[in-house]
Write an enzyme that holds these catalytic residues in place. Structure first.
Site, mmCIF file in Angstrom:
data_model
loop_
_atom_site.group_PDB
_atom_site.id
_atom_site.type_symbol
_atom_site.label_atom_id
_atom_site.label_comp_id
_atom_site.label_asym_id
_atom_site.label_seq_id
_atom_site.Cartn_x
_atom_site.Cartn_y
_atom_site.Cartn_z
ATOM 1 N N ASP A 61 0.751 -1.269 0.091
ATOM 2 C CA ASP A 61 -0.005 0.005 0.028
ATOM 3 C C ASP A 61 0.954 1.146 0.049
ATOM 4 O O ASP A 61 2.100 1.367 0.071
ATOM 5 C CB ASP A 61 -0.955 -0.254 1.206
ATOM 6 C CG ASP A 61 -2.499 0.397 1.045
ATOM 7 O OD1 ASP A 61 -2.616 1.072 0.006
ATOM 8 O OD2 ASP A 61 -3.172 0.042 1.915
ATOM 9 N N ASP A 114 -10.320 3.052 -3.472
ATOM 10 C CA ASP A 114 -10.950 1.876 -2.975
ATOM 11 C C ASP A 114 -12.472 1.738 -3.670
ATOM 12 O O ASP A 114 -13.280 2.754 -3.853
ATOM 13 C CB ASP A 114 -11.172 1.858 -1.545
ATOM 14 C CG ASP A 114 -9.967 1.771 -1.015
ATOM 15 O OD1 ASP A 114 -8.820 1.859 -1.684
ATOM 16 O OD2 ASP A 114 -9.786 1.505 0.388
ATOM 17 N N GLY A 136 -3.607 4.372 -8.200
ATOM 18 C CA GLY A 136 -3.833 4.842 -9.533
ATOM 19 C C GLY A 136 -3.338 6.340 -9.789
ATOM 20 O O GLY A 136 -3.337 6.993 -10.815
HETATM 21 C C1 GLA Z 1 -6.012 1.302 1.589
HETATM 22 C C2 GLA Z 1 -6.170 0.099 0.472
HETATM 23 C C3 GLA Z 1 -7.274 -0.798 0.809
HETATM 24 C C4 GLA Z 1 -6.974 -1.704 2.130
HETATM 25 C C5 GLA Z 1 -6.811 -0.483 3.110
HETATM 26 C C6 GLA Z 1 -6.022 -1.192 4.444
HETATM 27 O O1 GLA Z 1 -7.134 1.928 1.637
HETATM 28 O O2 GLA Z 1 -6.637 0.775 -0.872
HETATM 29 O O3 GLA Z 1 -7.349 -1.991 -0.135
HETATM 30 O O4 GLA Z 1 -5.882 -2.328 1.950
HETATM 31 O O5 GLA Z 1 -5.981 0.650 2.835
HETATM 32 O O6 GLA Z 1 -6.166 -0.046 5.514
#
Ligand code: GLA
Length: 383
Positions: free
Chosen positions: A129, A187, A166
């Site tokens: 991430d 997300d 992205g």
């Molecule tokens: C981000 C990612 C999610 C998830 C959360 C976890 O928002 O985009 O898919 O992994 O972190 O905290």
């Protein structure tokens, strides 16, 4: 460069985040693994069991990551051995910055050490991430490359999943950083439409139909655009925002994600999913579109009045064609050969109905439900 012996087709599996969030532990992960096998999901290709954020306990005096001892009392190696004993593969989550999005320890400055830890635990897949990290593209490339190199130096094959939403156009540099897939958007929420309360998050419609346009040029074996996880079967009960979708909308996500050659990461609670969810997730002919060996990402060839046609070239001259109706009422959708750029006769099969429709030339039409999809496979025919 990514390890090219893996992710030749888009990765398939399950990820803990959308349904369970912080509420994860080793019994849950084991039960999900067993449920995936019992439901036949492993049999149709779902392979990776991925633990997302909030598995962490901290770093010990030597700087080694360790799992939360209450959630994972037997440790990650034991859990990994369990998953492997069932024939499946084990995925974990970290972050290129100083902390994960949930505030657990990030891997910045610990790339080599964490990659070694993950290899020792038998991890097969890393989702990486980008919270608490510098926002510019140069830094992102450097940080993702650092972990890419660290993973490959362990000698263990890892699927490497880049998750910077992205923002820095990772389709341009993700593969060079060692990644096999990269999120293309913020997300997903468990909803057909967007929500004003979550401006950086999107529903199925925006992510699938709008935000993947033009990205097909960057996808192929070992390098996949990731429009985020399947929300199929969550029905508003996951920990992510969204009031849930209808089964028709969930099926549309599956149709479109397969045309997009998207990674198929399931989010729902496999232990209690209903028959319709199981059918949506495990239709082998639908999955074969996603997993086709040519590895082409599909693209839109027609759009008018919220009716859309998408196509995906398949190996051996076959073709997947998706007819989509984004309107609020039923509508006929017609695919003309001129839009598809093809000539001659094709045998056409309806993959959700699992029935052959016949041999066609010039045009094929179908009635499509509101927010629904019809997924067709075209086979070249003599007449
Ligand atoms: C981000 C990612 C999610 C998830 C959360 C976890 O928002 O985009 O898919 O992994 O972190 O905290």
């Amino acid at each position: 460069m990514p390890n090219s012996s893996i992710a030749q087709t888009p990765p398939m599996g399950w990820n803990s985040w959308n349904m369970f969030g912080t509420n994860i532990n080793e019994s849950l992960i084991k039960e999900i693994t067993e449920a995936m096998i019992a439901a036949g999901m492993y049999g149709v290709g779902y392979e990776y069991v991925v633990i997302d954020d909030y598995w962490h306990g901290g770093r010990d005096a030597q700087g080694n990551l360790y799992p939360d001892p209450v959630k994972f009392p037997s440790g990650m190696r034991a859990l990994s051995d369990f998953i492997h004993s069932k024939g499946m593969k084990f995925g974990i989550y970290s972050d290129a910055g100083t902390s994960t999005c949930g505030g657990c320890p990030g891997s910045m400055g610990y790339e080599q050490q964490d990659a070694s830890t993950f290899a020792d635990w038998g991890v097969d897949y890393l989702k990486y991430d980008y919270c608490y990290a510098p926002s510019d593209r140069g830094s992102a490339f450097k940080l993702y490359s650092n972990m890419g190199r660290a993973l490959s130096s362990t000698g263990r094959p890892f699927v490497y999943s880049i998750c910077e939403w992205g923002c820095r156009r990772p389709w341009l540099w993700g593969s060079e950083a060692g990644g096999h897939l990269w999120r293309t958007t913020g997300d997903i929420i468990d909803s057909w439409s967007d929500s004003q309360d979550f401006p950086n998050f999107h529903g199925i419609e925006t992510i699938g139909f709008l935000l993947q346009q033009g990205l097909e040029a960057y996808a192929g074996p070992c390098k996949w655009n990731d429009p985020d996880m399947l929300v199929i079967g969550l029905y508003g009960e996951g920990q992510i925002p969204g009031e849930g979708c209808t089964d028709i909308e969930y099926r549309t996500q599956m149709s479109l994600w397969c045309i997009l050659a998207a990674p198929l990461m399931v989010a729902c609670d496999i232990r209690s999913m209903n028959e319709t969810t199981l059918e949506t997730l495990t239709n082998p002919e639908v999955i074969a579109i996603d997993q086709d060996s040519l590895g082409r990402q599909g693209f839109r060839v027609y759009q008018r009045n919220q009716l859309e046609i998408w196509m995906k070239p398949l190996a051996f001259g076959d073709l997947a064609v998706g007819l989509f109706n984004r309107r609020e009422e039923r509508h006929e959708v017609s695919a003309f050969w001129s839009d598809l750029g093809i000539r001659g006769y094709f045998r056409v099969r309806d993959l959700w109905r699992r029935s052959d429709l016949g041999v066609f030339k010039g045009e094929v039409s179908s009635d499509v439900e509101p927010h629904g999809s019809v997924l067709l496979r075209f086979y070249p025919a003599d007449e």
